[in-house]
Enzyme design. Structure first.
Site, PDB file in Angstrom:
ATOM      1  N   HIS A  72       0.823  -1.212   0.000  1.00 55.09           N
ATOM      2  CA  HIS A  72       0.000   0.000   0.000  1.00 55.09           C
ATOM      3  C   HIS A  72       0.858   1.263   0.000  1.00 55.09           C
ATOM      4  O   HIS A  72       2.061   1.236   0.287  1.00 55.09           O
ATOM      5  CB  HIS A  72      -0.953   0.001   1.197  1.00 55.09           C
ATOM      6  CG  HIS A  72      -0.275   0.044   2.541  1.00 55.09           C
ATOM      7  ND1 HIS A  72       0.107   1.214   3.154  1.00 55.09           N
ATOM      8  CD2 HIS A  72       0.065  -0.956   3.400  1.00 55.09           C
ATOM      9  CE1 HIS A  72       0.657   0.946   4.322  1.00 55.09           C
ATOM     10  NE2 HIS A  72       0.654  -0.364   4.505  1.00 55.09           N
TER      11      HIS A  72
ATOM     12  N   CYS B 265       2.664  -5.191   6.761  1.00 54.85           N
ATOM     13  CA  CYS B 265       2.393  -4.860   5.364  1.00 54.85           C
ATOM     14  C   CYS B 265       3.593  -4.140   4.753  1.00 54.85           C
ATOM     15  O   CYS B 265       4.498  -3.709   5.456  1.00 54.85           O
ATOM     16  CB  CYS B 265       1.140  -3.994   5.255  1.00 54.85           C
ATOM     17  SG  CYS B 265      -0.393  -4.877   5.634  1.00 54.85           S
TER      18      CYS B 265
END
Length: 550
Positions: A433, A452
């Site tokens: 992301h 992440c």
């Protein structure tokens, strides 16, 4: 190359084919007893495929051609150049036996043992070159890079290799041809040469050496960088001066070690300079074995995240189509290593706080002051999706991150996921992301996330993955971002994504890059690389145990 005397040995094996065949059968029958695990003192790990191979050829000796035997010895010897240990393939014992079987007094039993050990050596080496020696699943239960070959007739493969004198060529064909593997192998040879020359001495500790300053350690620093090829030998007017040429060399060195390239010889740079050459050799061997695990059957176009390298690459074949810096999981919230496919992306994503972060970060602060939740830009939603004031919840009741509320951050430039996230199926709830924390990309060590992967220039990556300039040009992307509305977009073509762990590689300029072992994976891999030969728990072949070809 194999010594010339080896060429004479196998011809003697053929002279007593029947008695040797009987001896081979006897040796293999003995291995059916769980108490018998060795032949001529060497551990036999592949008894079942050996028995299958020899039974199909009526236990006749296989290695009756001098040229094929010599080629096998060459392949076993050269395994060292690939960072493997020839001892795993009985090389010393086979050399001793080769001399003994030349004798006209060699027994059928000795000839049988020699033949069986040659075959197992071939199978062992082929196994390691096809799949790597280390089984990552032994220390990572979720490992999903497993590779399985189609059913291969091993007996026929070996028969053809020996019959056509192509043993060496077929073994060599098992090695990855990817440039990353080839360059690592060349680097291993260079560093082993450095080790033979004595390596380098550790630089003494002391105050930071700053550009333009003088220090008694500068001559030793220059000599150290000359050894590793970072600066050419030259006569300098002031040996103690940390001059411009040496500063430039240090900056280059810092960059290829993943350090801040500021030219200052501080504690971190000194620590890297003092890593012994033997340690670097181990690092290269570990990453070569990773190459044997990961660098086969690659898709035409894929995204790879190098976790300890803090980088993301979009690859087309062996060419880098696009690259960017990345932020990955902290050591206690590791980014997992696995393979998947990006199937859609999300513009203007919301962020739902995962249980791990709720437990570690949100609850401790909320117990003291519930308004910290609002200040973090989060909303509290009950099971019906209705918003609840944080102050109305007794946060002290919760000890785990699994609470009866959803904590969510709305879309926007300050959202923890930025303006776009890239989704792919996995059991870890991780994804790639964007991030509002852009300043952190300028740090050398970028282990900041909760697992992440934060991607620099994520909008560029989104445009490349959508690969639709008519519908998704820059103007269209800006319109959807300006709307502030969450929007899922399915990719026309799924993109394989490989989250991998490389702590050594050679860049296009031929410079060896090293990175610190962020999650201790190198230590575990090294232990597996130095362990005795063993078969993996998961079958790697469909209907067959070893192979000479892909």
């Amino acid at each position: 190359m194999v010594i010339a005397s080896l060429l004479a040995g196998p011809s003697a094996v053929a002279q007593s084919g029947d008695t040797v065949a009987a001896a081979i059968s006897t040796e293999l029958d003995a291995l059916l007893n769980p108490q018998v695990t060795t032949i001529h003192g060497a551990s036999i790990a592949l008894a079942e495929p050996l028995r299958e191979f020899y039974s199909r050829r009526s236990f006749r000796p296989a290695w009756t051609k001098a040229q094929s035997t010599a080629q096998l010895f060459q392949a076993l010897t050269e395994s060292y150049e690939d960072g493997l240990d020839p001892a795993d393939y009985h090389l010393s014992l086979l050399r001793d036996l080769a001399a003994q079987v030349e004798s006209t007094h060699a027994t059928a039993s000795l000839r049988a043992q020699y033949d069986i050990l040659l075959t197992e050596a071939l199978l062992r080496l082929s196994y390691h070159l096809s799949f790597g020696k280390v089984d990552p699943q032994s220390f990572d239960a979720q490992w999903n890079y497993a590779r399985t070959l189609e059913r291969i007739d091993v007996t026929q493969e070996i028969e053809e290799a020996i019959g056509t004198d192509t043993v060496y060529a077929r073994v060599a064909a098992l090695k990855p041809t990817h440039y990353l593997y080839v360059r690592l192998k060349q680097a291993l040879a260079r560093y082993r040469d450095l080790e033979k020359q004595g390596g380098w001495s550790a630089l003494p500790a002391g105050p930071a050496i700053k550009p333009g300053g003088s220090d008694a350690r500068v001559p030793a620093l220059r000599a150290r960088l000359e050894l590793s090829g970072d600066i050419a030998q030259q006569v300098v007017p002031d040996p103690l001066l940390y001059d411009a040429n040496l500063i430039a060399a240090v900056k280059d060195y810092q960059a290829r070690m993943g350090l801040d390239a500021d030219g200052v010889i501080g504690a971190g740079t000194l620590e890297e300079l003092n890593v012994p050459v033997a340690r670097r050799i181990t690092q290269l061997r570990v990453n070569l074995d990773r190459g044997r695990v990961l660098l086969n059957d690659l898709p035409p176009r894929f995204l790879v995240v190098n976790i300890p390298g803090f980088a993301v690459y979009l690859m087309r074949g062996e060419e880098v189509e696009w690259s960017a810096r990345a932020q990955v999981g902290r050591t206690y919230r590791r980014t997992p290593i696995f393979r998947s496919e990006i199937n859609y992306l999300v513009w203007n994503p919301t962020w739902t706080v995962p249980p791990g972060i709720i437990k570690a970060d949100i609850l401790p602060a909320a117990r003291r002051d519930p308004s910290t939740i609002t200040r973090k830009g989060l909303r509290v939603l009950d099971s019906s999706g209705h918003e609840v004031p944080p102050a109305s919840v007794d946060w002290s009741k919760f000890s785990s991150g699994h609470i009866p509320y959803t904590l969510r951050q709305d879309p926007g430039p300050d959202n923890a996921l930025g303006r776009v996230k890239f989704m792919f199926p996995n059991s870890y709830s991780v994804y790639l992301h964007d991030t509002p924390s852009q300043a952190l990309f300028d740090r050398a060590d970028r282990a900041f996330s909760s697992g992440c992967v934060r991607v620099e220039n994520a909008l560029q990556l989104a445009k490349l993955l959508l690969d639709d300039p008519q519908q998704w040009d820059d103007a269209a992307i800006q319109r959807v971002l300006a709307s502030g509305q969450l929007q899922n977009v399915t990719l026309k073509n799924r993109i394989p994504v490989l989250l991998a762990y490389w702590t050594a590689w050679v860049d296009p300029q031929g410079h060896v890059n090293f990175r610190r072992d962020l999650y201790g994976q190198d230590r575990q891999w090294e232990a597996g690389l130095n362990a005795p030969f063993r078969l993996r728990a998961q079958p790697l072949f469909s209907g067959s145990t070893a192979s000479l070809a892909h």
